[in-house]
Design a protein around this motif. Sequence first.
Motif, PDB file in Angstrom:
ATOM      1  N   LEU A  10       0.918  -1.196   0.064  1.00 41.69           N
ATOM      2  CA  LEU A  10       0.032  -0.019   0.090  1.00 41.69           C
ATOM      3  C   LEU A  10       0.955   1.478   0.022  1.00 41.69           C
ATOM      4  O   LEU A  10       0.314   2.240  -0.285  1.00 41.69           O
ATOM      5  N   ILE A  11       2.076   1.247   0.264  1.00 40.50           N
ATOM      6  CA  ILE A  11       3.158   2.165   0.334  1.00 40.50           C
ATOM      7  C   ILE A  11       3.019   2.800  -1.184  1.00 40.50           C
ATOM      8  O   ILE A  11       3.389   3.955  -1.364  1.00 40.50           O
ATOM      9  N   ARG A  53       1.748   3.663  -3.798  1.00 43.82           N
ATOM     10  CA  ARG A  53       0.588   4.408  -4.520  1.00 43.82           C
ATOM     11  C   ARG A  53       0.793   4.983  -5.899  1.00 43.82           C
ATOM     12  O   ARG A  53       1.769   5.446  -5.983  1.00 43.82           O
ATOM     13  N   PRO A  54      -0.110   4.502  -6.659  1.00 43.77           N
ATOM     14  CA  PRO A  54       0.090   5.041  -8.065  1.00 43.77           C
ATOM     15  C   PRO A  54       0.059   6.514  -8.298  1.00 43.77           C
ATOM     16  O   PRO A  54      -0.648   7.063  -7.309  1.00 43.77           O
ATOM     17  N   ALA A  89      -4.131   5.441 -14.806  1.00 42.74           N
ATOM     18  CA  ALA A  89      -4.321   5.440 -13.459  1.00 42.74           C
ATOM     19  C   ALA A  89      -5.302   4.736 -12.908  1.00 42.74           C
ATOM     20  O   ALA A  89      -5.522   3.832 -11.993  1.00 42.74           O
ATOM     21  N   GLU A  90      -6.603   4.411 -13.438  1.00 43.28           N
ATOM     22  CA  GLU A  90      -7.796   3.588 -13.006  1.00 43.28           C
ATOM     23  C   GLU A  90      -7.300   2.211 -12.854  1.00 43.28           C
ATOM     24  O   GLU A  90      -7.648   1.650 -11.732  1.00 43.28           O
ATOM     25  N   PHE A 138      -4.814   1.780  -9.901  1.00 42.96           N
ATOM     26  CA  PHE A 138      -5.386   1.986  -8.510  1.00 42.96           C
ATOM     27  C   PHE A 138      -6.118   0.739  -8.349  1.00 42.96           C
ATOM     28  O   PHE A 138      -6.197   0.243  -7.166  1.00 42.96           O
ATOM     29  N   TYR A 139      -6.856   0.030  -9.463  1.00 45.70           N
ATOM     30  CA  TYR A 139      -7.547  -1.124  -9.310  1.00 45.70           C
ATOM     31  C   TYR A 139      -6.456  -2.240  -8.682  1.00 45.70           C
ATOM     32  O   TYR A 139      -6.653  -2.967  -7.657  1.00 45.70           O
ATOM     33  N   TYR A 184      -3.701  -1.697  -7.358  1.00 41.66           N
ATOM     34  CA  TYR A 184      -2.897  -1.314  -5.866  1.00 41.66           C
ATOM     35  C   TYR A 184      -3.869  -1.413  -4.916  1.00 41.66           C
ATOM     36  O   TYR A 184      -3.353  -2.054  -3.909  1.00 41.66           O
ATOM     37  N   LEU A 185      -5.269  -1.471  -5.176  1.00 42.25           N
ATOM     38  CA  LEU A 185      -6.304  -1.475  -3.870  1.00 42.25           C
ATOM     39  C   LEU A 185      -6.635  -2.822  -3.682  1.00 42.25           C
ATOM     40  O   LEU A 185      -6.998  -3.276  -2.846  1.00 42.25           O
ATOM     41  N   TYR A 186      -6.943  -3.576  -5.026  1.00 43.64           N
ATOM     42  CA  TYR A 186      -7.617  -4.720  -4.769  1.00 43.64           C
ATOM     43  C   TYR A 186      -7.059  -6.226  -5.064  1.00 43.64           C
ATOM     44  O   TYR A 186      -7.209  -7.325  -4.610  1.00 43.64           O
TER      45      TYR A 186
END
Lengths: 985, 95
Positions: free
Chosen positions: B24-25, B27-28, B35-36, B39-40, B42-44
Amino acid sequence: MTVAQPNRLAGGRIDRARTLSFRFDGRRYTGHPGDTLASALVANDVALLGRSFKYHRPRGLISAGSEEPNALVTLAHGGAHTPNTRATMVELVDGLVAAPQNAWPSLRFDTLAVNDLAAPLLTAGFYYKTFMWPRGFWERVYEPAIRRAAGLGRLDTAPDPDSYDRGFLHCDLLVVGAGPAGLMAALTAGRAGARVILADEDTVAGGRLNAETHAIDDAPGADWAAAARAELAALPSVRVMPRTTVFGVFDHGTYGALERAAPDAPSHAPRETFWRIFARACTLCAGATERPIAFPGNDRPGILLAGAARAFVNRWAAAPARRAAVFTNNDDGHRSAADLAAAGIEVVALIDTRADAPDCPFAAETLRGAQVIGTSGRRRLTAITVRAAGGALRRIACGALAVSGGWNPNLHLAAQHRARPAWDDAIAAFVPVPGAVPGQRAAGAAAGVFSTAGALAGGAAAARAALEDLGLSAGAPAPLPRTEDAPVRVTAFWHVTGAPGRAWLDFQNDVTVKDVALAQAEGFRSVEHVKRYTTLGMATDQGRTASTAAIGVMAALSGQGIAETGTTMVRPPYTPVSLGALAGRARGPRFRPVRRTPTHVFAEARGAVFTEAGQWLRAQYYPRPGETHWRESVDREVRAVRGAVGVCDVTTLGKIDVQGADAAAFLDRIYCNRMATLPIGRVRYGLMLREDGIVMDDGTAARLGPDHFIVTTTTANAGAVTRHMEFARQCLWPGMDVQLVSVTDAWAQIAVAGPNARRLLRRIVDPPHDLSNQTFPFMACGAVTVCGGLGGRLFRISFSGELAYELAVPARYGNALMDELLDRGADLGATPYGTEALGVLRIEKGHAAGNELNGRTTAAMLGLGRMVSGEKDSIGAVLSRREGLAGDDRRLAGFVPLDGTSAIPGGAHLLRPGARAEAANVLGWISSAAFSPTLESPIALGFVALAGARMGATLRAVSPVDGRDIPVRAVSPHFVDPDGGRLRG
Amino acid sequence: MIIDHPLLGPRDAREFTYLGDAALIDRPDGLAAGAEDAFYDYLYLRDNPAGLHRELWYHEQGDRSWLVVTRDTRSHEITQVELARDVALALGRGA
């Protein structure tokens, strides 16, 4: 009337100078200090102590220790009662009252003993097979009936009158168990100056030494233990904890222990204390538990473990019967025969399953290669049937049968980290695997070393090894005391075959050899499956006397070895732990800390009714004389704010002080809207998203200087937002020059709201500060002095929609500021208001709060979609635009009842008129509801699909919980002053 | 559990709040192209290893440090504890 103690022998470690009186099952008996309830009952020749779980069979003691499966009693104390107490673990005190369990109308005549006749129906898995149909009967008929019939004691539902506590201890070496190995380990480490905790579940250190007759250094073993106790007590770095069971090992050397208060502890002392012990190393000297042999009728009262029989005789001078037999598969059974005979008990026979067993000179006869295959006696044993080596049957009259199937090391604390113990054929038992728990070593019987000499040597060696690991000096080894060093001679023997009748493996759950065989026949091969199907090994004793024999039976049936069959997973606790001890003092009002606002004294003096908001205690409303319903008070407070001026403590909202050259840029990343453009001396509403695009929290940011902001959070999220901002600062953008500190508790913050707010504040804020609308307009902020020089901060922000301010002063001035505001504003109608009026005011204004920011709503749903800036990178911005989330067309709306009077249920579902009340038809939900004294009507906020298109539409607010179905009209969420003229005025 | 805090020494795990994977550090950039999807991921999309796991712990009842704790999920053995800020800087994260 008291009766004598007919089975009391001479000797023993009891204090005969004092006689204690106690009651069991309504009868009065006597005993002595040093007795347990169990030993006193044995001395009084009480053999029948309870009824079994399933078949209601008569049961008596089988052990003298914490492994006891049968002798569970309900103990009365302080007007309450505690069920499922092991009689073997209860110290006898004068006036003790104990009752048997699971028997009606009485222990001797239990009507449910008919269950025993129905035994063929009650085999393993009988719930699943018998109570299948009709389906609806399970919850209403079968389960309650089974629960009544099958059972342990009844829970006392009254509040527990006793106190409990929790605590923390630290040591270099934790020694679990104070038998010969544990005492030697503690002496070795304690003499070397290490910080030692020696914990033992018994009332007095010594372990089996207190129950045996052999000598250490030419003195009785118990005397050596007493000397060791005295030496340890004098060592400053050693803490000896009797009555303390170490019940679990957790990560990184953390051990859980339960300490019971001594009977003579002062009345204010906690009854039990739950200790967390942080140990750098541990020596496991928990001893061993003897196991029974399964043979037909082996559950009759009077049949007990051989080691327990000699413990009752040697330690407590209590004879289980005057005439006894011994049934064993190992040499230790012979020792029991010798001790019983030495105490004057007639040992009529020693039956040894081994054809090559030694002769026992203390028994009238030794029957080698023989087995007990039956027992008789109604409520207690009167005779046994023995099958001799040649197959001939003999009936032998006796009142007690001492059984030894060998000993199991108490390895639980070495196996709770998922380690599977190893099988050792030499002692026919599972032993701990070295290294299974980091920092822990087993010694003595717990390690499978059963001789006293081996225990002393093992304890000393384990302690020395632990000290070496810790880098502590153990000094020169001291010579070990001289004592018995008998070898273990045992031949595994689990159950008698070729004889009719049920043979019990698990006494507590009424599981027989037949049940295990049935489970195996039905395909339950894994020990874990057999445990769950038969319930073997469950409940308070966790199968301590049952498991190994059951594994032996399974291995025999499957043809696998015992090692391959394996053990079930061992989990804490080792023995039962009361929930009261885990809670400690954290119950009732002490369940969690209480945070009081800086105006708490003021609110109390005004008779406020308080409400809990997380840990905070906040004034909910301020009733006045004559007001009989909370609504009267709340309506009055709301009208005071709308018509004059109200004051409310809003300290609990989180306040975070943000400073640094990059503070503005940092806040731009945290909030979805722009903050860097905020001028000094101004406040801006801010919306914070989670990275997944859902709204996290809202609040305000006030810029006090180029590098200095104060941001606020909701009360509930004060901690979470601080954590989130620290994550962003330390993990995401560590190069930014920004510092955060929570100042929530540092400032008392008072909302001053209403048309008279400015007039009131002019009497509080010192004259040089100009509060005019031109100089200090809506959303202005700045430092002020109040009441003649006290430094504070003034923010012109409004949650109510009125002309409003929030004034912050150092927390210690909160009460004084409230008093001043009310004194100086009396003629302006100044009125204190609480959280209830605060809620009504914000619903009237259409402001979102916790009910709307519930972790499922987006900025767009709140009508704030345009706040999410697309020109900068802020947390959550990217994913707030993702397909699906962005397409959610539910919007915040207001609602009023069509009839103008019906309250709208909070949490209700919104449906079209005529639509069936089912999930597929739900258009949205009601999030907040209140009665608006301003509109003189119930109002509500909620989310509804296509709210804009539906403005004015008629819907229904349906609450399946209470059956209400209220026709409502969708309206603007801004019930009051939609243009904002008042708050800018 | 005991976490050996790099600044404060061994502390009880109950003083900490757990977040999850230290990834989680990383981060895009929200303004970069694609980016979408970034982030997908990165987060899931997280690894769930049976073994060593680097994870974020927050010393909430302490000094408010975020830590990267390397823990073996099979034994709970902790082999390394670092300040998350140092880890982030080493990854090249700045302002």
